[in-house]
Design a protein around this motif. Structure first.
Motif, PDB file in Angstrom:
ATOM      1  N   VAL A  12     -12.586 -38.304  -8.536  1.00  0.00           N
ATOM      2  CA  VAL A  12     -13.553 -37.522  -7.766  1.00  0.00           C
ATOM      3  C   VAL A  12     -12.873 -36.339  -7.089  1.00  0.00           C
ATOM      4  CG1 VAL A  12     -15.087 -37.607  -5.766  1.00  0.00           C
ATOM      5  CG2 VAL A  12     -15.153 -39.442  -7.450  1.00  0.00           C
ATOM      6  N   ALA A  13     -11.686 -36.545  -6.544  1.00  0.00           N
ATOM      7  CA  ALA A  13     -10.963 -35.459  -5.876  1.00  0.00           C
ATOM      8  C   ALA A  13     -10.626 -34.333  -6.846  1.00  0.00           C
ATOM      9  CB  ALA A  13      -9.694 -35.998  -5.223  1.00  0.00           C
ATOM     10  N   VAL A  14     -10.167 -34.693  -8.044  1.00  0.00           N
ATOM     11  CA  VAL A  14      -9.824 -33.674  -9.041  1.00  0.00           C
ATOM     12  C   VAL A  14     -11.083 -32.973  -9.532  1.00  0.00           C
ATOM     13  CG1 VAL A  14      -8.863 -33.335 -11.344  1.00  0.00           C
ATOM     14  CG2 VAL A  14      -7.679 -34.799  -9.703  1.00  0.00           C
ATOM     15  N   ALA A  15     -12.158 -33.717  -9.743  1.00  0.00           N
ATOM     16  CA  ALA A  15     -13.411 -33.115 -10.216  1.00  0.00           C
ATOM     17  C   ALA A  15     -13.975 -32.128  -9.194  1.00  0.00           C
ATOM     18  CB  ALA A  15     -14.431 -34.207 -10.512  1.00  0.00           C
ATOM     19  N   GLU A  16     -13.866 -32.449  -7.915  1.00  0.00           N
ATOM     20  CA  GLU A  16     -14.352 -31.533  -6.886  1.00  0.00           C
ATOM     21  C   GLU A  16     -13.526 -30.257  -6.829  1.00  0.00           C
ATOM     22  OE1 GLU A  16     -14.378 -33.799  -3.293  1.00  0.00           O
ATOM     23  OE2 GLU A  16     -16.252 -34.825  -3.799  1.00  0.00           O
ATOM     24  N   ARG A  17     -12.218 -30.378  -7.012  1.00  0.00           N
ATOM     25  CA  ARG A  17     -11.349 -29.195  -6.929  1.00  0.00           C
ATOM     26  C   ARG A  17     -11.471 -28.300  -8.153  1.00  0.00           C
ATOM     27  NH1 ARG A  17      -5.745 -30.174  -4.561  1.00  0.00           N
ATOM     28  NH2 ARG A  17      -5.577 -27.965  -5.002  1.00  0.00           N
ATOM     29  N   LEU A  18     -11.715 -28.916  -9.343  1.00  0.00           N
ATOM     30  CA  LEU A  18     -11.729 -28.126 -10.573  1.00  0.00           C
ATOM     31  C   LEU A  18     -13.120 -27.962 -11.182  1.00  0.00           C
ATOM     32  CD1 LEU A  18      -8.528 -29.524 -12.294  1.00  0.00           C
ATOM     33  CD2 LEU A  18      -8.776 -27.433 -10.964  1.00  0.00           C
ATOM     34  N   GLY A  19     -14.133 -28.550 -10.572  1.00  0.00           N
ATOM     35  CA  GLY A  19     -15.492 -28.400 -11.084  1.00  0.00           C
ATOM     36  C   GLY A  19     -15.768 -29.210 -12.331  1.00  0.00           C
ATOM     37  N   VAL A  45     -10.046 -24.497 -17.318  1.00  0.00           N
ATOM     38  CA  VAL A  45      -9.375 -24.642 -16.029  1.00  0.00           C
ATOM     39  C   VAL A  45      -7.993 -24.008 -16.106  1.00  0.00           C
ATOM     40  CG1 VAL A  45     -10.583 -26.760 -15.414  1.00  0.00           C
ATOM     41  CG2 VAL A  45      -8.445 -26.908 -16.645  1.00  0.00           C
ATOM     42  N   ASP A  46      -7.431 -23.744 -14.937  1.00  0.00           N
ATOM     43  CA  ASP A  46      -6.072 -23.240 -14.834  1.00  0.00           C
ATOM     44  C   ASP A  46      -5.112 -24.396 -15.146  1.00  0.00           C
ATOM     45  OD1 ASP A  46      -3.817 -21.745 -14.241  1.00  0.00           O
ATOM     46  OD2 ASP A  46      -3.967 -22.153 -12.095  1.00  0.00           O
ATOM     47  N   GLN A  47      -4.323 -24.255 -16.180  1.00  0.00           N
ATOM     48  CA  GLN A  47      -3.449 -25.338 -16.635  1.00  0.00           C
ATOM     49  C   GLN A  47      -2.405 -25.707 -15.585  1.00  0.00           C
ATOM     50  OE1 GLN A  47      -4.041 -26.910 -19.558  1.00  0.00           O
ATOM     51  NE2 GLN A  47      -2.489 -28.401 -19.019  1.00  0.00           N
TER      52      GLN A  47
END
Length: 84
Positions: A12-19, A45-47
């Protein structure tokens, strides 16, 4: 791209930061739902940012496979003879 995480909070944290979109993944042959990883489906996304978040949240990356399967080699016309 699909990023995998063992913990839902990390996904969830990664999904929120990267959409991205969070889903529950499945491994073939696994019966127990607690053993399935959490997926974050990502578009462009930015790799560098993704690599940093993967190492921070103990995740891994699986690229989507759009490659078509290759054709099998041709079968022989006759049996091979080892002795004459």
């Amino acid at each position: 791209m699909i990023a995998y995480f063992w913990e839902q909070d990390d996904a969830v944290a990664v999904a929120e930061r990267l959409g991205g979109e969070v889903r529950r993944g499945r491994f073939h042959g696994e019966d127990d739902d607690e053993d399935h990883p959490w997926l974050v489906v990502l578009d462009d996304v930015d790799q560098a940012a993704l690599d940093e978040l993967l190492s921070e949240h103990d995740g891994w990356l699986e690229p989507e496979s759009d490659a078509a399967p290759t054709a099998p080699p041709p079968l022989p016309d006759a049996p091979k003879r080892f002795k004459k």
